[in-house]
Design an enzyme around this catalytic site. Structure first.
Site, mmCIF file in Angstrom:
data_model
loop_
_atom_site.group_PDB
_atom_site.id
_atom_site.type_symbol
_atom_site.label_atom_id
_atom_site.label_comp_id
_atom_site.label_asym_id
_atom_site.label_seq_id
_atom_site.Cartn_x
_atom_site.Cartn_y
_atom_site.Cartn_z
ATOM 1 N N ALA A 11 -42.151 -27.521 -21.872
ATOM 2 C CA ALA A 11 -43.420 -28.079 -21.376
ATOM 3 C C ALA A 11 -44.403 -26.952 -21.091
ATOM 4 O O ALA A 11 -45.178 -27.012 -20.147
ATOM 5 C CB ALA A 11 -43.162 -28.920 -20.123
ATOM 6 N N ILE A 14 -47.504 -24.893 -25.721
ATOM 7 C CA ILE A 14 -47.510 -25.809 -26.877
ATOM 8 C C ILE A 14 -47.100 -27.207 -26.415
ATOM 9 O O ILE A 14 -47.699 -28.206 -26.812
ATOM 10 C CB ILE A 14 -46.601 -25.322 -28.028
ATOM 11 C CG1 ILE A 14 -46.986 -23.898 -28.455
ATOM 12 C CG2 ILE A 14 -46.703 -26.272 -29.226
ATOM 13 C CD1 ILE A 14 -46.116 -23.319 -29.557
ATOM 14 N N ASP A 34 -38.481 -29.710 -19.301
ATOM 15 C CA ASP A 34 -38.360 -28.251 -19.176
ATOM 16 C C ASP A 34 -37.173 -27.942 -18.272
ATOM 17 O O ASP A 34 -36.523 -28.860 -17.754
ATOM 18 C CB ASP A 34 -39.676 -27.637 -18.652
ATOM 19 C CG ASP A 34 -39.917 -26.230 -19.197
ATOM 20 O OD1 ASP A 34 -39.098 -25.325 -18.900
ATOM 21 O OD2 ASP A 34 -40.915 -26.025 -19.919
ATOM 22 N N ARG A 91 -42.156 -12.014 -34.506
ATOM 23 C CA ARG A 91 -41.409 -13.233 -34.151
ATOM 24 C C ARG A 91 -39.913 -12.941 -34.111
ATOM 25 O O ARG A 91 -39.184 -13.482 -33.291
ATOM 26 C CB ARG A 91 -41.701 -14.339 -35.165
ATOM 27 C CG ARG A 91 -43.162 -14.805 -35.122
ATOM 28 C CD ARG A 91 -43.421 -15.920 -36.110
ATOM 29 N NE ARG A 91 -44.817 -16.342 -36.102
ATOM 30 C CZ ARG A 91 -45.756 -15.826 -36.912
ATOM 31 N NH1 ARG A 91 -45.454 -14.868 -37.778
ATOM 32 N NH2 ARG A 91 -46.997 -16.264 -36.853
ATOM 33 N N ASN A 98 -34.330 -16.206 -27.545
ATOM 34 C CA ASN A 98 -34.446 -17.622 -27.903
ATOM 35 C C ASN A 98 -33.178 -18.244 -28.501
ATOM 36 O O ASN A 98 -33.047 -19.466 -28.514
ATOM 37 C CB ASN A 98 -35.645 -17.831 -28.834
ATOM 38 C CG ASN A 98 -36.957 -17.666 -28.078
ATOM 39 O OD1 ASN A 98 -36.963 -17.530 -26.860
ATOM 40 N ND2 ASN A 98 -38.075 -17.696 -28.783
ATOM 41 N N SER A 122 -39.892 -23.396 -32.049
ATOM 42 C CA SER A 122 -39.528 -22.126 -31.417
ATOM 43 C C SER A 122 -39.316 -21.035 -32.458
ATOM 44 O O SER A 122 -38.790 -21.284 -33.539
ATOM 45 C CB SER A 122 -38.229 -22.300 -30.618
ATOM 46 O OG SER A 122 -38.293 -23.429 -29.780
ATOM 47 N N ASN A 123 -39.683 -19.810 -32.092
ATOM 48 C CA ASN A 123 -39.554 -18.672 -33.012
ATOM 49 C C ASN A 123 -38.345 -17.801 -32.686
ATOM 50 O O ASN A 123 -37.888 -17.817 -31.555
ATOM 51 C CB ASN A 123 -40.829 -17.817 -32.917
ATOM 52 C CG ASN A 123 -41.912 -18.366 -33.827
ATOM 53 O OD1 ASN A 123 -41.654 -18.674 -34.983
ATOM 54 N ND2 ASN A 123 -43.123 -18.480 -33.300
ATOM 55 N N ARG A 154 -54.283 -22.392 -41.246
ATOM 56 C CA ARG A 154 -55.021 -21.127 -41.031
ATOM 57 C C ARG A 154 -55.677 -20.678 -42.330
ATOM 58 O O ARG A 154 -56.856 -20.283 -42.355
ATOM 59 C CB ARG A 154 -54.052 -20.050 -40.509
ATOM 60 C CG ARG A 154 -53.670 -20.303 -39.066
ATOM 61 C CD ARG A 154 -52.694 -19.272 -38.512
ATOM 62 N NE ARG A 154 -52.543 -19.483 -37.072
ATOM 63 C CZ ARG A 154 -51.433 -19.240 -36.390
ATOM 64 N NH1 ARG A 154 -50.354 -18.766 -37.001
ATOM 65 N NH2 ARG A 154 -51.392 -19.459 -35.087
ATOM 66 N N HIS A 178 -41.797 -18.068 -41.801
ATOM 67 C CA HIS A 178 -42.931 -17.984 -40.882
ATOM 68 C C HIS A 178 -43.009 -16.551 -40.350
ATOM 69 O O HIS A 178 -42.774 -16.283 -39.178
ATOM 70 C CB HIS A 178 -42.702 -18.982 -39.737
ATOM 71 C CG HIS A 178 -43.881 -19.150 -38.838
ATOM 72 N ND1 HIS A 178 -45.169 -19.259 -39.286
ATOM 73 C CD2 HIS A 178 -43.955 -19.256 -37.475
ATOM 74 C CE1 HIS A 178 -45.979 -19.412 -38.246
ATOM 75 N NE2 HIS A 178 -45.268 -19.403 -37.145
HETATM 76 N N1 APR Z 1 -34.799 -25.952 -22.291
HETATM 77 C C1 APR Z 1 -36.046 -26.433 -22.215
HETATM 78 N N2 APR Z 1 -37.122 -25.654 -22.062
HETATM 79 C C2 APR Z 1 -36.938 -24.343 -21.954
HETATM 80 C C3 APR Z 1 -35.658 -23.757 -22.029
HETATM 81 C C4 APR Z 1 -34.547 -24.629 -22.199
HETATM 82 N N3 APR Z 1 -33.285 -24.151 -22.272
HETATM 83 N N4 APR Z 1 -35.799 -22.421 -21.897
HETATM 84 C C5 APR Z 1 -37.109 -22.171 -21.755
HETATM 85 N N5 APR Z 1 -37.810 -23.331 -21.781
HETATM 86 C C6 APR Z 1 -39.243 -23.553 -21.619
HETATM 87 C C7 APR Z 1 -39.908 -22.529 -20.689
HETATM 88 O O1 APR Z 1 -39.578 -22.763 -19.324
HETATM 89 C C8 APR Z 1 -41.388 -22.728 -21.011
HETATM 90 O O2 APR Z 1 -41.992 -23.658 -20.140
HETATM 91 O O3 APR Z 1 -39.974 -23.408 -22.821
HETATM 92 C C9 APR Z 1 -41.362 -23.306 -22.447
HETATM 93 C C10 APR Z 1 -42.096 -22.437 -23.449
HETATM 94 O O4 APR Z 1 -43.430 -22.467 -23.117
HETATM 95 P P1 APR Z 1 -44.392 -21.176 -23.206
HETATM 96 O O5 APR Z 1 -43.724 -20.019 -22.552
HETATM 97 O O6 APR Z 1 -45.747 -21.568 -22.748
HETATM 98 O O7 APR Z 1 -44.399 -20.869 -24.794
HETATM 99 P P2 APR Z 1 -45.240 -21.609 -25.952
HETATM 100 O O8 APR Z 1 -46.500 -20.857 -26.183
HETATM 101 O O9 APR Z 1 -45.294 -23.064 -25.697
HETATM 102 O O10 APR Z 1 -44.301 -21.291 -27.216
HETATM 103 C C11 APR Z 1 -42.979 -21.809 -27.291
HETATM 104 O O11 APR Z 1 -42.913 -21.797 -29.699
HETATM 105 O O12 APR Z 1 -44.391 -20.944 -31.292
HETATM 106 C C12 APR Z 1 -43.228 -20.739 -30.564
HETATM 107 O O13 APR Z 1 -43.182 -18.333 -30.395
HETATM 108 C C13 APR Z 1 -43.345 -19.528 -29.666
HETATM 109 O O14 APR Z 1 -40.987 -19.420 -29.276
HETATM 110 C C14 APR Z 1 -42.234 -19.798 -28.711
HETATM 111 C C15 APR Z 1 -42.277 -21.312 -28.540
#
Ligand code: APR
Length: 312
Positions: A11, A14, A34, A91, A98, A122-123, A154, A178
């Site tokens: 949450a 993205i 989350d 990435r 990750n 996710s990346n 893009r 990617h």
């Molecule tokens: N289960 C659920 N959510 C999780 C877990 C988990 N085990 N571990 C981490 N998260 C949550 C984090 O707490 C965070 O709120 O995933 C969320 C990721 O959000 P952001 O840090 O804002 O990252 P965001 O910009 O949304 O990108 C997420 O997508 O494009 C890819 O490279 C980017 O790997 C990244 C992912």
């Protein structure tokens, strides 16, 4: 008929924008999931969005949770759980952080949402979607990775700006992994049917391709974190194609079993997405240069997948 249930795993930036676009489009009820430490953020974003819908007139429900039981029975999962890039990172640098996260998500997805169409964001994307499908054992038609839609968008935008035409009139395909060696397919790029090289010089086209390849990094440098509006829009296009059985032909990471000469590898290729998930992999013939570029990109993806496979 009950509204469809769309669970967003992660949450963050993205995830929040995904929820916003899903509500605006009224594609279904949304669950923002989350980890427990971020449950307040998930619940807060959900409440904020529901209050916004009082103004926009959207009826879809949004809820926030850190309990997987609330994800049970989801029709679509969009997975953004994980750490985004910081300036200077590729990435692939995100594997260590990750990989445990995608494994945790896969184990719970298998338990709580075995029938969902899963879209991984996710990346490093191609390796994370590979691991998600391998670990869940879900049919590969029900697990796709979102990258091609974003990379193509893009490329499409930069071409439209250069040609001075509407973004609606530019068609593009960006294939491969990617990463910075993704493969924009010039032979599949047209401006309302006109081959792009009749309207844009080779020099300009090469510069646009270079900018597309590092398009994610450009934003990370500007913002200190990765993009979220366009990545969310890319995943929404795929979810919408599934939920509305649109049969859209989009570039997406899919498990190859011989197409384009690759096996047991998730790689961005053109697919048709409809109510059955990835209903078809479209195996178009590529020029020699495009094949060589795809090979380079596939080799990069394989390297990261090998790292993933080596970690028990
Ligand atoms: N289960 C659920 N959510 C999780 C877990 C988990 N085990 N571990 C981490 N998260 C949550 C984090 O707490 C965070 O709120 O995933 C969320 C990721 O959000 P952001 O840090 O804002 O990252 P965001 O910009 O949304 O990108 C997420 O997508 O494009 C890819 O490279 C980017 O790997 C990244 C992912």
């Amino acid at each position: 008929m009950a509204r469809k249930k769309i669970a967003l795993i992660g949450a963050g930036n993205i995830g929040g924008e995904l929820a916003n676009q899903l509500v605006q489009k009224q594609l279904g009820d949304v669950v923002l999931f989350d980890i427990p430490q971020k449950e307040g953020v998930a619940k807060g974003k959900a409440l904020d969005l529901e209050q916004a819908s009082a103004l926009s007139g959207a009826d879809a429900k949004v809820s926030g949770t850190s309990n997987w039981a609330d994800v049970a029975g989801a029709d679509v999962l969009i997975i953004t759980a994980g750490i985004p890039r910081k300036p200077g990172q590729s990435r692939d640098d995100l594997v260590a952080s990750n990989l445990p996260i995608i494994r945790d998500v896969a184990d719970n997805a298998k338990k709580f949402a075995p029938n969902a169409f899963s879209i991984v964001v996710s990346n490093p994307l191609d390796a994370m979607v590979y691991e998600f499908q391998r670990r869940t054992g879900f049919p590969s038609a029900k697990v796709a990775g979102m990258a091609g839609a974003l990379d193509s968008a893009r490329y499409q935008l930069f071409l439209a700006r250069e040609a001075g035409v509407s973004v609606k009139d530019v068609r593009t395909l960006v294939l491969g992994g990617h990463g910075d060696d993704m493969v924009p397919i010039a032979s599949a790029t047209t401006i309302n049917g006109i081959p792009v090289d009749r309207l844009i010089s080779k020099e300009k086209l090469d510069a646009i391709i270079a900018r597309t390849r590092t398009g994610g990094g450009e934003i990370v440098t500007l913002m200190g974190t990765s993009a979220y509006y366009a990545p969310a829009a890319g995943a929404i296009a795929m979810a919408e194609a599934y939920l509305l059985d649109q049969k859209r032909l989009l570039a997406a990471a899919t498990l190859l079993s011989g197409q384009y000469g690759y096996k047991d590898l998730y790689l961005g290729v053109p697919v048709v997405i409809g109510g059955g998930g990835v209903e078809k992999i479209v195996d178009i013939s590529l020029t020699g240069d495009e094949k060589a570029a795809l090979e380079k990109s596939a080799a990069s993806v394989r390297k990261v997948v090998d790292v993933v496979k080596s970690v028990a």
